[in-house]
Design a protein around this motif. Structure first.
Motif, mmCIF file in Angstrom:
data_model
loop_
_atom_site.group_PDB
_atom_site.id
_atom_site.type_symbol
_atom_site.label_atom_id
_atom_site.label_comp_id
_atom_site.label_asym_id
_atom_site.label_seq_id
_atom_site.Cartn_x
_atom_site.Cartn_y
_atom_site.Cartn_z
ATOM 1 N N SER A 131 -0.967 -0.703 3.543
ATOM 2 C CA SER A 131 -1.597 -0.659 2.227
ATOM 3 C C SER A 131 -2.972 -1.309 2.303
ATOM 4 N N PRO A 132 -4.014 -0.633 1.792
ATOM 5 C CA PRO A 132 -3.952 0.713 1.215
ATOM 6 C C PRO A 132 -3.669 1.750 2.309
ATOM 7 N N SER A 133 -3.778 3.023 1.970
ATOM 8 C CA SER A 133 -3.489 4.061 2.951
ATOM 9 C C SER A 133 -4.506 4.032 4.077
ATOM 10 N N ASP A 143 -2.763 4.144 -2.425
ATOM 11 C CA ASP A 143 -2.342 2.746 -2.513
ATOM 12 C C ASP A 143 -1.440 2.322 -1.351
ATOM 13 N N MET A 144 -0.729 3.273 -0.767
ATOM 14 C CA MET A 144 0.185 2.925 0.327
ATOM 15 C C MET A 144 0.430 4.148 1.195
ATOM 16 N N LEU A 240 4.547 -2.907 -3.988
ATOM 17 C CA LEU A 240 3.360 -3.051 -3.148
ATOM 18 C C LEU A 240 3.033 -4.531 -2.940
#
Length: 275
Positions: A131-133, A143-144, A240
């Motif tokens: 996270s983030p991507s 976001d992930m 997250l």
């Protein structure tokens, strides 16, 4: 004479056994486990820009030409309208959750099934979260991102990636929250997480990008087949936050920067106009 022949056959069989079973069959021997050797601090002494200088075995991180992650820009993606589905055959298996310091990893300890790519079978070994991507689509950062790492019998690697936006809780991650909470800031802690079915991770079989890249942590091994699901999923803010709290402060943002694509082919498999 018969004894000599028998001894020769036994010796040959033993050598073949050693040859086959001494070959590494998981990414544990390839991915770096000790996060103290590198970090994600931009511009830092052991940050992403310096990974290739830390060890000679990591030179590909700086000098490789097929590094990951990349941006899948629709301007350069080759679209293949096909009914071909990503063929996965997963099954429940015992798992261990591991805080590697730079990420949280879910390892399947037994046979968790496989994915079939170009007639080669890749066994599922582990999954971990960023996270983030790391990958982006048309410049959009998500976001992930979860990576499902698969390894073939000859040690080739395929990774399936799924991207997430903030929204409803991810049902798969919900099953692991208690165990992840128990390892907050406990680098190296391993927890038996029971039998888990990887099929519970929602992955689109019909729409995905595919390209040849690398591992996104040292030693940045190349010739990795990447398949990135086009259908994004959702993860809650609390989930997250939990993943970020579980690792050390410097790895709360554990995404490697986008790497040069060097005009590599990126193919989109699926129907419809959306890339």
């Amino acid at each position: 004479m018969m004894n000599m022949q028998s001894n020769f056959i036994l010796t040959l069989g033993y050598l073949l056994f050693l040859l086959i079973f001494s070959h590494p069959s998981s990414t544990q021997a390839q991915e770096v486990e000790d996060e103290r050797e590198f970090d994600y601090e931009r511009g830092g002494p052991i940050g992403p820009e310096r990974w290739g200088e830390i060890k000679k075995e990591w030179r590909l991180c700086s000098y490789g030409t097929m590094q990951s992650p990349i941006d899948t820009s629709s301007q350069r993606v080759k679209k293949v309208v096909s009914s071909y589905n990503m063929y996965r055959k997963y099954k429940p298996s015992n798992t261990t959750l591991n805080n590697r310091g730079h990420d949280i990893t879910l390892q399947w300890d037994g046979d968790a099934g496989s994915v079939l790519v170009d007639d080669t079978e890749y066994a599922l070994k582990q999954a971990h979260w960023h996270s983030p991507s790391e990958h982006t689509i048309n410049g959009k950062i998500y976001d992930m991102e979860i990576h499902l790492v698969h390894v073939s019998i000859d040690n080739k690697i395929t990774v399936i990636a799924v991207l997430y936006n903030i929204g409803k809780s991810d049902p798969f991650l919900s099953k692991l929250e208690v165990n992840i909470t128990s390892m907050i800031d406990q680098k190296g802690k391993r927890v038996d997480s029971g039998i888990i079915d990887p099929s519970d991770i929602r992955i689109s079989r019909r729409k995905y990008y595919r390209y040849i890249g690398s591992l996104t942590i040292p030693p940045c091994i190349e010739e990795v087949v990447w398949m990135i699901s086009r259908e994004t999923r959702t993860v809650s803010k609390d989930q997250l936050k939990l993943l970020r709290e579980a690792v050390h402060d410097y790895a709360e943002n554990n995404a490697r920067p986008i790497q040069p694509d060097n005009k590599r082919d990126v193919v989109f498999y699926g129907q419809g106009s959306r890339l």
